[in-house]
Design a protein around this motif. Structure first.
Motif, PDB file in Angstrom:
ATOM      1  N   ASN A 143       0.835  -1.193   0.000  1.00 40.69           N
ATOM      2  CA  ASN A 143       0.000   0.000   0.000  1.00 40.69           C
ATOM      3  C   ASN A 143       0.878   1.255   0.000  1.00 40.69           C
ATOM      4  OD1 ASN A 143      -2.277   1.600   0.054  1.00 40.69           O
ATOM      5  ND2 ASN A 143      -2.444   1.548   2.289  1.00 40.69           N
ATOM      6  N   ARG A 144       1.501   1.510  -1.149  1.00 42.33           N
ATOM      7  CA  ARG A 144       2.347   2.687  -1.303  1.00 42.33           C
ATOM      8  C   ARG A 144       2.293   3.137  -2.760  1.00 42.33           C
ATOM      9  NH1 ARG A 144       7.036   1.688  -4.015  1.00 42.33           N
ATOM     10  NH2 ARG A 144       7.841  -0.462  -4.138  1.00 42.33           N
ATOM     11  N   THR A 145       2.958   4.226  -3.049  1.00 40.87           N
ATOM     12  CA  THR A 145       2.998   4.720  -4.423  1.00 40.87           C
ATOM     13  C   THR A 145       4.138   4.058  -5.185  1.00 40.87           C
ATOM     14  OG1 THR A 145       2.049   6.863  -3.823  1.00 40.87           O
ATOM     15  CG2 THR A 145       3.315   6.779  -5.867  1.00 40.87           C
ATOM     16  N   GLY A 178      -0.799   5.006  -7.185  1.00 36.68           N
ATOM     17  CA  GLY A 178      -0.919   4.770  -5.755  1.00 36.68           C
ATOM     18  C   GLY A 178      -2.323   5.038  -5.263  1.00 36.68           C
ATOM     19  N   THR A 181      -4.292   9.611  -0.192  1.00 40.36           N
ATOM     20  CA  THR A 181      -4.010   9.647   1.248  1.00 40.36           C
ATOM     21  C   THR A 181      -4.551  10.917   1.888  1.00 40.36           C
ATOM     22  OG1 THR A 181      -1.824  10.616   0.802  1.00 40.36           O
ATOM     23  CG2 THR A 181      -1.948   8.219   1.011  1.00 40.36           C
TER      24      THR A 181
END
Length: 315
Positions: A143-145, A178, A181
């Motif tokens: 779960n990141r870019t 991504g 956020t």
């Protein structure tokens, strides 16, 4: 193109053939039929006819370019982009059929459609979006870019009015994918990362020193929209005045980009050249059916940058 197709169908009294081929056959069945068709057509060819058809086909000609030099530029770019956090990717020369038109607004007739459910690579951005979505769907990504880069020779089949444009050409793509956020963090941070990297490519690799960016609000946004104001302020505060960025008039007719579009321009001998184009896209949202997905791209005319560098660059 549609009128020509209808004329041919009417002339041969084959009104139902398009419906049969497009609706009645599966993808594998259609490929099998077309493979047989082309196999029979090719068997009627001979070396002389092959040469004649080659000479008449603008899509298959090589271009006049110093191959060693442009490959050296490619290597410089990949190394610089890797140092900037972008993962280089080597793509297949073909993509899944529909890659350019299903989630984007490209007309499939501008893409060189091939057999076996493929099309010739027309835009690495689309192919990488599909790759990212596939990995994400299978749970293989954290779960990141993710930041990717690619330099490919692509082909487009539309007619170009400008004689310097060639049907196939090299393009450099930056792709960031991504999740949202909040507070436009993705839209700000990835924009800065792509601007810094593409600006460095122009100056340090190609020697094109006078470069600047424009942010163009797209449909539903204007110069005062929070997304545009926040993104521009963030860029100006964090690039240490390395480059100039300005907000220009909205492009309310553009249906390709979502939120904002980016243009990278350079000034050479008093003339302005548009060398980069990108922006926010909703392709991964569509592919994954998730509104939280985010995608940002930048495409740089690699072949154009190379030619300008050879003429004007100061590397």
């Amino acid at each position: 193109m549609k009128k020509i197709g209808k004329h041919i169908i009417n002339k041969l009294d084959l009104q139902d053939i398009v419906d049969v081929l497009s609706d009645k056959l599966s993808g594998s069945e259609l490929s099998t039929v077309l493979l047989d068709v082309f196999d029979k057509r090719i068997k009627r060819e001979n070396p002389a006819s092959l040469l004649n058809k080659y000479e008449a086909n603008i899509l298959v000609k090589p271009i006049d370019i110093d191959v060693v030099k442009i490959k050296e530029y490619e290597l410089y770019c990949y190394k610089a982009l890797a140092d900037g956090g972008f993962e280089p990717m080597e793509l297949s020369p073909v993509a899944q059929i529909g890659t350019s038109s299903v989630v984007a607004t490209v007309d499939q007739k501008k893409v060189l459609t091939a057999l076996r459910n493929t099309e010739v690579q027309a835009d690495p951005t689309n192919a990488i979006a599909l790759h990212y979505a596939s990995l994400k769907k299978k749970g293989e990504l954290k779960n990141r870019t993710y930041n990717y880069c690619n330099i490919s020779r692509v082909i487009r089949t539309q007619a170009f009015l400008n004689p310097i444009f060639t049907p196939h050409f090299s393009v450099l793509c930056l792709i960031s994918c991504g999740r949202d956020t909040g507070s436009f963090n993705f839209e700000k941070e990835e924009l800065l990362k792509q601007m810094l990297s593409s600006y460095a490519i122009c100056r340090e690799v190609f020697g094109l020193q006078d470069a600047y960016f424009e942010i163009i609000p797209c449909k539903g946004y204007d110069k005062k929209s929070s997304l545009i104001v926040d993104a521009t302020s963030y860029i100006r505060e964090n690039n240490k005045q390395i480059f100039q960025v300005s907000i220009v008039e909205p492009d309310c007719e553009n249906n390709y980009y979502k939120g904002y579009r980016i243009k990278l321009k350079i000034v050479l001998d008093g003339s302005v050249y548009e060398i980069g184009d990108g922006g926010l896209l909703d392709w991964t949202q569509q592919l994954l059916a998730n509104k939280k997905e985010r995608m940002l791209t930048m495409g740089l005319g690699f072949q154009t940058a190379y030619r300008l560098s050879e003429k004007y660059g100061k590397r």
